[in-house]
Design an enzyme around this catalytic site. Structure first.
Site, PDB file in Angstrom:
ATOM      1  N   ASP A 121       0.821  -1.214   0.000  1.00 16.45           N
ATOM      2  CA  ASP A 121       0.000   0.000   0.000  1.00 16.45           C
ATOM      3  C   ASP A 121       0.857   1.267   0.000  1.00 16.45           C
ATOM      4  O   ASP A 121       1.410   1.642   1.034  1.00 16.45           O
ATOM      5  CB  ASP A 121      -0.897  -0.040   1.253  1.00 16.45           C
ATOM      6  CG  ASP A 121      -1.843   1.138   1.332  1.00 16.45           C
ATOM      7  OD1 ASP A 121      -1.965   1.884   0.342  1.00 16.45           O
ATOM      8  OD2 ASP A 121      -2.466   1.312   2.395  1.00 16.45           O
ATOM      9  N   ASP A 298      -1.688   5.697  -5.376  1.00 13.87           N
ATOM     10  CA  ASP A 298      -1.972   4.808  -4.247  1.00 13.87           C
ATOM     11  C   ASP A 298      -2.285   3.381  -4.701  1.00 13.87           C
ATOM     12  O   ASP A 298      -3.381   3.102  -5.177  1.00 13.87           O
ATOM     13  CB  ASP A 298      -3.155   5.391  -3.455  1.00 13.87           C
ATOM     14  CG  ASP A 298      -3.494   4.552  -2.226  1.00 13.87           C
ATOM     15  OD1 ASP A 298      -2.803   3.539  -1.981  1.00 13.87           O
ATOM     16  OD2 ASP A 298      -4.458   4.909  -1.524  1.00 13.87           O
TER      17      ASP A 298
END
Ligand SMILES: *[C@@H]1O[C@H](CO)[C@@H](O)[C@H](O)[C@H]1NC(C)=O
Ligand SMILES: *[C@@H]1O[C@H](CO)[C@@H](O)[C@H](O)[C@H]1NC(C)=O
Ligand SMILES: *[C@@H]1O[C@H](CO)[C@@H](O)[C@H](O)[C@H]1NC(C)=O
Ligand SMILES: *[C@@H]1O[C@H](CO)[C@@H](O)[C@H](O)[C@H]1NC(C)=O
Ligand SMILES: *[C@@H]1O[C@H](CO)[C@@H](O)[C@H](O)[C@H]1NC(C)=O
Ligand SMILES: *[C@@H]1O[C@H](CO)[C@@H](O)[C@H](O)[C@H]1NC(C)=O
Length: 412
Positions: A121, A298
């Protein structure tokens, strides 16, 4: 249900340094059902998760640095799942999360090591895994501090709140963490004793955050920063390639076989802790329709989000598009004539392939498809967009701590 396939390789290619590592991972696009329809419930759950993830990032940032990003006046309220489900027009019963919505790979913690299957992440900055004392964590891999010679308990606790009302909480430790061939000693991470139901259903054990310290819940150096400090021989860069069958996280170098041409780098435009670059433009069928905005890249977000007004401007230039779910910001368009959507940061235009844009039909045979760009206020300010996997799947993305920049190149 698709099983996440994963192999971990330590590079044996002579052109790359010995310490260069690649983690392989795979997942399917879970917002589209097997019958090619849009999984509306799952998409709403993802929205809530992302809004609350960024809310947590802002809370961490405010506590760590004493400030919020420019244009952000206050931390937004928690997104409320039941409220957002009310905005849905159809009445489909709630389905269980498929749970396979993350890109995940193996890492290990401790000495001797325990292997954890971890989401990658770039939009958060902490490592967390289940603790041995987590009762709800089921068959997930668990961290047992007493079984590791390097384990040191830290006198702090960890807590995150989710939009379904649940929280994750746990204890903080330092230990040896190894990602591929790269080990970092005395790395801070959280061992979670209480998990939200959302994560209990996720096949991944935990999350490896690849962002910067300002958004760290633990207010500590994330793994990569520790690792690069301890390994001066490595180039302080990592790169991500997301593909159906051949996805990889590459650390300490770029995989020159995975992309063509040069990497187009853009300096980070903020020190807020995100991989954020500015001066972006959104193009529809080759024409710029919104420009001059900020983008956070992201890998932990499935689709793409922009402020509702800006996203409306994009869809207004898409032939035949209509707002499909106002509460959640989803738009549909005629499946037969998908738009060509691209983003540019002043140089090349990076196009989104239709397969990565089309989230599926609104209903079987409707002929209308949902686009992978949703209008949502993420609390990051009125000019910040979030580009997740729907964008990243089209490019090779390099994240450089050294140049303080994000770069894109065409996939090989
Ligand atoms: C990843 O971890 C799982 C669980 O420990 C293990 O079964 C699998 O073999 C690992 N894969 C690799 C390539 O190490
Ligand atoms: C969430 O939204 C629902 C429906 O709008 C409402 O009944 C409930 O009180 C809300 N919960 C919280 C914690 O705000
Ligand atoms: C842990 O921290 C608390 C305050 O946060 C402090 O009162 C306590 O003495 C600390 N315990 C140890 C063992 O350091
Ligand atoms: C680099 O990318 C190529 C092409 O995708 C792939 O075949 C190769 O395994 C990758 N090398 C490493 C070390 O990951
Ligand atoms: C990017 O940052 C570097 C310093 O890290 C600077 O030399 C360069 O001019 C910057 N490039 C642009 C386009 O601002
Ligand atoms: C717009 O879409 C309609 C079908 O929805 C089609 O008939 C028309 O040709 C399209 N126009 C353009 C300019 O693509």
């Amino acid at each position: 249900m698709v099983i996440t396939v994963f192999t971990l390789l330590v590079s044996a290619t002579p052109v790359l340094p010995d310490d260069t590592t690649t983690i392989r991972f795979q997942r399917r696009n879970t917002l589209t059902r097997a019958d090619n329809t849009f999984d509306h419930d799952h998409a709403i759950r993802q929205n809530v998760k992302i809004i609350n993830k960024y809310r947590a990032n802002l809370i961490n940032m405010q506590r760590n640095t004493g400030r919020l990003p420019v244009n952000v006046v206050s931390v937004p309220p928690l997104a409320n799942l039941s409220h957002m489900l009310l905005g849905k027009r159809q009445t489909v019963p709630l389905t269980d999360l498929d749970g396979d919505s993350e890109w995940a790979g193996n890492i290990s913690i401790g000495d001797p090591p325990t292997t954890f299957f971890i989401d990658i992440d770039t939009g958060s900055s902490d490592l967390w895994v289940p603790s041995l004392s987590c009762a709800q964590c089921g068959s997930k891999a668990k961290y047992d501090p007493s079984a590791s010679s390097g384990s040191v308990a830290q006198n702090v606790s960890f807590q995150i709140q989710y939009g379904d009302g649940s929280t994750a909480a746990g204890s903080v430790y330092t230990d040896k963490v190894t990602v591929g061939g790269i080990a970092a000693t005395n790395q801070f991470f959280a061992a979670v004793t209480q998990e939200s139901s959302e994560f209990v259903n996720d096949p991944a054990d935990g999350i490896l955050g690849l962002g910067f310290p300002p958004i760290s819940n633990l207010n500590q150096d994330p793994f990569l920063i520790t690792a690069f400090k301890q390994h001066p021989e490595l180039t302080n860069v990592f790169a991500i390639k997301l593909e159906k069958t051949n996805s990889e996280l590459h650390i300490g170098d770029l995989n020159v076989s995975a992309f063509t041409g040069a990497i187009e780098y853009h300096n980070l435009s903020s020190a807020d802790g995100f991989w954020q670059i500015g001066n972006a433009a959104a193009l529809v069928n080759g024409r710029s329709v919104v420009s001059g905005f900020q983008t956070v890249i992201d890998s932990g977000t499935t689709i793409m989000y922009g402020p509702p007004d800006a996203v409306q401007e994009v869809y207004q230039t898409v032939n035949g598009s209509t707002l499909f779910d106002e509460t959640n910001g989803f738009w549909s368009y005629p499946c037969a004539t998908p738009p060509q959507i691209a983003f540019s940061w002043g140089e090349s235009s990076w196009g989104i392939r239709t397969e990565n844009w089309d989230l599926g039909e609104t209903a079987v045979g409707s002929g209308r498809c949902v686009g992978a760009l949703a209008g949502q206020d993420l609390g990051l300010g009125s000019d910040v967009w979030l580009l997740g996997d729907s964008f990243m799947k089209n490019v090779y993305t390099a994240f450089s701590f050294e140049a303080y920049a994000v770069g894109f190149a065409a996939l090989a």
